[in-house]
Design an enzyme around this catalytic site. Structure first.
Site, short mmCIF file in Angstrom:
data_model
loop_
_atom_site.label_atom_id
_atom_site.label_comp_id
_atom_site.label_asym_id
_atom_site.label_seq_id
_atom_site.Cartn_x
_atom_site.Cartn_y
_atom_site.Cartn_z
CB CYS B 95 -0.93 -0.01 1.22
SG CYS B 95 -2.03 1.41 1.31
CB CYS B 188 -7.33 -2.10 6.52
SG CYS B 188 -6.87 -1.88 4.79
#
Lengths: 391, 356
Positions: B95, B188
């Site tokens: 990410c 997440c």
């Protein structure tokens, strides 16, 4: 600073604000029987009469609500339920494809949870409902239609629909017609009785009144099942203690705005035309969306090819220029405008749009501020537009 | 701004430093309801509201940027693909590499911003060197080491000189309601924390053998090799006990044969690590340094040799639990904070004296 987002909310008129603060100092629940309650009730009823007088309704037809969204929900759901209960084959809901989400999502909910069969009326490239298409639908299915709902004017591109013409077709078939006139009252001529609609939504904060007070104007003979149950304060259709100060200020705003409409519309439309001329001169590739003729005076809506609307908004915001993409957000994320898509725009154009909306305190200086930065902002947003390209 | 305490304080510090700061929250879920909820999260609507509120308190503009498509393609799909290929990915690293310091940075620069500021715990000072945070327990330099020079030049990490405790106290002093919001730990995009279940849903059931690394004997079966991680001991559910009665660990995963190989703890040990796609900030292509082989993992002295296409680390002491797909990050010990020399993606861990 340039506030160009009056269609989102417009500053309160000072007369409305004065009326609000004066009324808010008074004690009394309008439903109470004692003198204080009667005094509050009197303010509410006088307000009801003032609103009714300027929009061509009877006082008893004005039902105060907590704003436009509540009024839209009450009209769409309440009239649907009442009509279906009276005749179970009336399951059709007809809505324009360009309704505000307060109508669109309520109608969609009826489709998903209440067995409604929803038909969306297409619009032309200018965003206007075609009366012929509508008439055809009513001819084919009139006895199955519970309610028709078509906004008076569109909140994004400002297109004004031929509501009296559409309502006449519905009335001839005995079908009730609701119109969300939140953007229209005070901007274009709106007369409830003359228009032939069964129900009409208006709200305070789009015309110089307070946020959180609106009304559904509901014809006396139109059955409507309540959404809110309780004290039955408003004709037994809407419950909840009336907001006396809000209602008083709302009435002052409606009355003032409607009475000043002709002068306002002339002045603001001229300013708007100037804005459009200057934007198109500064950004020649910009596309002016909507109907050039049937249009709200304060609305200017553009697509800026190659730009993301929310990038334009961010850059203008940083320069103290407040406007809107005009379309709804979902969790803060701008969605491609359903209005632009319904008008035949592709996804990219629908995402590249920006709405500038003028109001009673707009001036030439606002245009100067906008035009001083817009070309550079568009140029920068266009360069940022490539960010979606796959890496 | 994730809605957590770190990014909120980082934004506040950046503003105090005189920068013109705009808060950005990333919408990463195509459907926000599918991402984790409540206090553990960073991607929910509640987190978005927390971030917005923090931006209000700090006094900066705030926007939500929709990066759901990019995140799905670069992080979530990559996560699944890596497991399917028998590797163990680090999605936070990915990410940073593909979203925060790529898609977000590119857009920000195009819009006229100079840098991306995040609440990562790492130091990036005027010397341009990426160093560990003063708070070693919270240090995130491992997941930032993948950043190139160009990315680092557009990054700022204002929290590196503070401990997490100091950051929380400062948040409270600043009136930020997220001051005592719990840390996020899990991945997440896996709402319930069940990574194996998440992978099973996407990759389907793929039964195969669990075999002994030394004897080659079949000890059991598995429902999908992606459910196993190198070094894993629990959850093997082997009915045949080891001959010596000692616990067995996952030694390797072989996607071609869909085999999970297990063995005793010492067989996990490797002394040579090879890696690909190096990001190398040193001029020397052969250095004696320390290497870290997984997030929050131990640090091992090593000799590292770098080529344009890969990196080889010879470890001074053997390391265990070295998984392909994880990053190897090289550090130079420094009293002012260990300096990141570079990183690469591990392809294999081997042992010179290996008997496997």
């Amino acid at each position: 600073m340039a506030y160009l987002d009056h269609a989102a909310t417009t500053p309160m008129l000072s007369a409305a604000l004065d009326a609000y603060t004066a009324a808010a100092r008074e004690i009394g629940n309008p439903s109470s029987l004692h003198a204080a309650g009667r005094a509050a009730r009197r303010m509410v009823e006088e307000s009801r009469e003032r609103i009714a007088a300027v929009i061509g309704a009877r006082p008893s037809e004005v039902i105060f609500t907590g704003g436009g969204t509540e009024a839209d929900n009450l009209a769409t759901k309440g009239i649907f339920w009442a009509r279906r209960d009276a005749d179970p084959k009336r399951l059709r809901m007809v809505a324009s494809a360009v309704e505000h989400h307060a109508v669109l999502d309520a109608v969609d909910w009826l489709g998903r949870h209440e067995g409604a069969e929803v038909a969306y009326l297409p619009v032309d490239a200018a965003g206007r409902v075609d009366p012929e298409v509508f008439a055809e639908l009513v001819r084919a299915h009139g006895d199955e239609i519970a309610l028709v709902t078509v906004q008076w004017a569109n909140n994004e591109v400002g297109t004004v629909h031929p509501v009296p013409e559409l309502a006449a077709v519905a009335a001839a078939a005995g079908v009730p017609f609701h119109t969300d006139a939140v953007q229209a009252v005070g901007q274009v001529p709106v007369d409830f009785a003359a228009s032939g609609v069964a129900a009409l939504t208006l709200t305070g904060h789009k015309l110089g009144g307070p946020v959180g007070t609106g009304a559904l104007v509901l014809g006396r003979d139109v059955a409507c099942t309540p959404l809110l149950h309780g004290g039955g304060q408003e004709r037994d259709v809407r419950s909840g203690t009336l907001d006396t100060a809000g209602v008083v200020a709302f009435a002052v705003a409606v009355e003032t705005t409607v009475q000043a409409r002709l002068e306002y519309a002339g002045r603001v439309a001229k300013l708007r035309d100037e804005l459009v001329r200057r934007v198109l001169a500064a950004v020649p590739e910009a596309i002016y969306n909507g109907d050039p003729e049937h249009r709200l005076p304060g609305n200017a809506h553009f697509s800026f090819p190659g730009c993301e609307g929310d990038a334009l908004l961010l850059l203008l915001d940083a320069q103290g220029i407040y406007c809107s993409t005009g379309s709804a957000c979902s969790a803060g994320v701008a969605q491609p405008s359903h209005v632009l898509l319904a008008m035949g725009a592709d996804d990219a154009r629908a995402r590249s749009s920006l709405r500038f909306s003028l109001g009673h305190d707009s001036t030439e200086a606002d245009l100067d501020v906008l035009l001083a930065t817009l070309p550079a902002v568009v140029e920068r947003a266009r360069r940022a537009g490539a960010w979606k390209t796959p890496r | 701004m994730s809605g957590g305490v770190d990014s909120a304080v980082a934004a506040a510090r950046a503003k105090d430093a005189g920068h013109d700061v705009t808060g950005v929250h990333l919408a990463l879920a195509r459907n926000p309801q599918t991402y984790r909820t409540g206090a553990r999260g960073c991607c929910t609507l509640e987190d978005s509201r927390d971030a917005r509120r923090a931006a209000d308190v700090i006094g900066i503009p705030f926007y939500v940027w929709d990066m759901a498509d990019e995140f799905h393609a670069s992080v979530v799909d990559d996560f699944v693909d890596e497991y399917a290929a028998g590797r163990t990915p680090n999605p936070c690293l990915r990410c940073n590499e593909k979203i925060k310091f790529a898609a977000v940075l590119d857009r920000a620069v195009a819009l006229g911003f100079d840098a991306v500021v995040t609440g990562h715990h790492a130091r990036l000072g005027a010397d341009g060197l990426l160093r560990r945070s003063v708070d070693l327990a919270k240090d995130q330099s491992y997941v930032l080491a993948v950043l190139t020079r160009a990315q680092l030049d557009r990054a700022a990490f204002p929290l590196g000189d503070s401990t997490k405790e100091q950051v929380r106290l400062e948040a409270a002093d600043r009136g930020l309601a997220v001051a005592d919001k719990p840390d996020s730990h899990d991945i997440c995009f896996i709402a319930d924390g069940d990574t194996r279940g998440f992978l099973e849903k996407r990759l389907g059931s793929a039964p195969g053998d669990i075999v002994d690394g030394r004897s080659g004997e079949k000890l059991g079966t598995h429902n999908g090799a992606y459910g196993y991680t190198i070094g894993q001991r629990k959850g093997l559910n082997l009915r045949v006990p080891a001959a010596d009665g000692r616990p067995r660990y996952v030694l390797s995963i072989t996607p071609v044969t869909n085999t999970v190989t297990v063995g005793p703890r010492e067989d996990l040990e490797v002394d040579t690590v090879t890696a690909e796609r190096p990001i190398w900030h040193e001029t020397a292509d052969r250095v004696d340094c320390e290497v870290q082989l997984r997030a929050h993992g131990e640090v091992v002295p090593a000799s590292v040799t770098v080529t344009p296409s890969g990196l080889t680390a010879t470890l001074a002491t053997p390391a265990r639990g070295v998984a392909a797909g994880q990053a190897i990050v090289a550090y130079r010990p420094d009293p002012a904070g260990d300096v990141v020399l570079g990183s690469a993606t591990i392809t294999a861990g081997t042992r010179e004296s290996a008997n496997v």
